[in-house]
Design an enzyme around this catalytic site. Structure first.
Site, PDB file in Angstrom:
ATOM      1  N   THR A  25     -55.896  49.742  43.552  1.00 31.57           N
ATOM      2  CA  THR A  25     -54.426  50.457  43.632  1.00 31.57           C
ATOM      3  C   THR A  25     -54.451  51.576  44.265  1.00 31.57           C
ATOM      4  O   THR A  25     -55.697  52.369  44.223  1.00 31.57           O
ATOM      5  CB  THR A  25     -53.861  50.054  42.432  1.00 31.57           C
ATOM      6  OG1 THR A  25     -54.324  51.277  41.451  1.00 31.57           O
ATOM      7  CG2 THR A  25     -53.854  48.875  41.746  1.00 31.57           C
ATOM      8  N   ASP A  26     -53.441  51.945  44.789  1.00 32.35           N
ATOM      9  CA  ASP A  26     -53.199  53.199  45.526  1.00 32.35           C
ATOM     10  C   ASP A  26     -52.385  54.118  44.455  1.00 32.35           C
ATOM     11  O   ASP A  26     -52.446  53.856  43.154  1.00 32.35           O
ATOM     12  CB  ASP A  26     -52.312  53.023  46.818  1.00 32.35           C
ATOM     13  CG  ASP A  26     -50.921  52.694  46.505  1.00 32.35           C
ATOM     14  OD1 ASP A  26     -50.430  52.640  45.413  1.00 32.35           O
ATOM     15  OD2 ASP A  26     -50.234  52.182  47.586  1.00 32.35           O
ATOM     16  N   PRO A  27     -52.138  55.462  44.674  1.00 34.62           N
ATOM     17  CA  PRO A  27     -51.454  56.279  43.821  1.00 34.62           C
ATOM     18  C   PRO A  27     -50.157  55.874  43.202  1.00 34.62           C
ATOM     19  O   PRO A  27     -49.911  56.247  42.149  1.00 34.62           O
ATOM     20  CB  PRO A  27     -51.309  57.802  44.399  1.00 34.62           C
ATOM     21  CG  PRO A  27     -52.426  57.610  45.691  1.00 34.62           C
ATOM     22  CD  PRO A  27     -52.566  56.206  46.166  1.00 34.62           C
ATOM     23  N   GLY A  29     -50.114  52.812  42.301  1.00 35.23           N
ATOM     24  CA  GLY A  29     -50.357  51.811  41.504  1.00 35.23           C
ATOM     25  C   GLY A  29     -50.083  50.300  41.835  1.00 35.23           C
ATOM     26  O   GLY A  29     -50.225  49.385  41.176  1.00 35.23           O
ATOM     27  N   ILE A  30     -49.730  50.332  43.151  1.00 29.19           N
ATOM     28  CA  ILE A  30     -49.886  48.932  43.952  1.00 29.19           C
ATOM     29  C   ILE A  30     -51.070  48.685  44.565  1.00 29.19           C
ATOM     30  O   ILE A  30     -51.678  49.678  44.947  1.00 29.19           O
ATOM     31  CB  ILE A  30     -48.497  48.795  44.737  1.00 29.19           C
ATOM     32  CG1 ILE A  30     -48.721  49.891  45.959  1.00 29.19           C
ATOM     33  CG2 ILE A  30     -47.409  48.744  43.724  1.00 29.19           C
ATOM     34  CD1 ILE A  30     -47.601  49.759  46.881  1.00 29.19           C
TER      35      ILE A  30
END
Length: 150
Positions: A25-27, A29-30
């Site tokens: 995930t990215d920052p 959260g996805i």
């Protein structure tokens, strides 16, 4: 002996699951968009193990199948902790290649991503030459799974 393609069955489907890991995930959260290609590979490997056409099976016959084209279409995000369902669909073709389509669903059965990969056969024994003809082991596999007439 020339074999004809069946008109009934043109696709073979396998369904598997993957849990979204924090590292994917990215920052926000996805799931980062590039990780969907990894999910496609997870589905393709599960398909291969289930249907007897895994990368190890291909290697045993002296071939590799590199991806020459891939595409994704993102519809909804997956998030850390989600359990995604990967529907991997082998699409039969008379050419010396493997075409897979993918549908990824979230735990609410919403479609989050679709895609496709195309792989070609490369001779691992020689110089890594592209095979323009369907390798015999792959023709045998097609017959075994019902894609060719007897």
């Amino acid at each position: 002996m020339k074999r004809k393609m069946r008109s009934k069955q043109k696709e073979i489907v396998h369904v598997s699951e993957v849990r979204v890991r924090f590292v994917e995930t990215d920052p926000l959260g996805i799931v980062w968009h590039g990780n969907y290609i990894q999910y496609f590979e997870d589905g393709r490997e599960a398909f291969g193990r289930k249907h007897g056409i895994s990368y190890l099976d291909q290697k045993e016959h002296g071939f590799a199948t590199p991806i020459v084209k891939s595409s994704t279409d993102h519809k909804l995000p997956l998030r850390y902790g989600d359990v995604a369902t990967i529907k991997t669909i082998y699409v039969d073709t008379p050419a010396a290649k493997m075409v897979f389509r993918y549908e990824i669903y979230n735990q609410n059965q919403q479609l989050v991503c679709t895609g496709e990969t195309i792989q070609v056969f490369v001779d691992k024994i020689g110089e890594g030459d592209l095979s323009l003809n369907i390798p015999p082991f792959f023709m045998e596999w097609k017959q075994k799974v019902g894609l060719l007439d007897e």
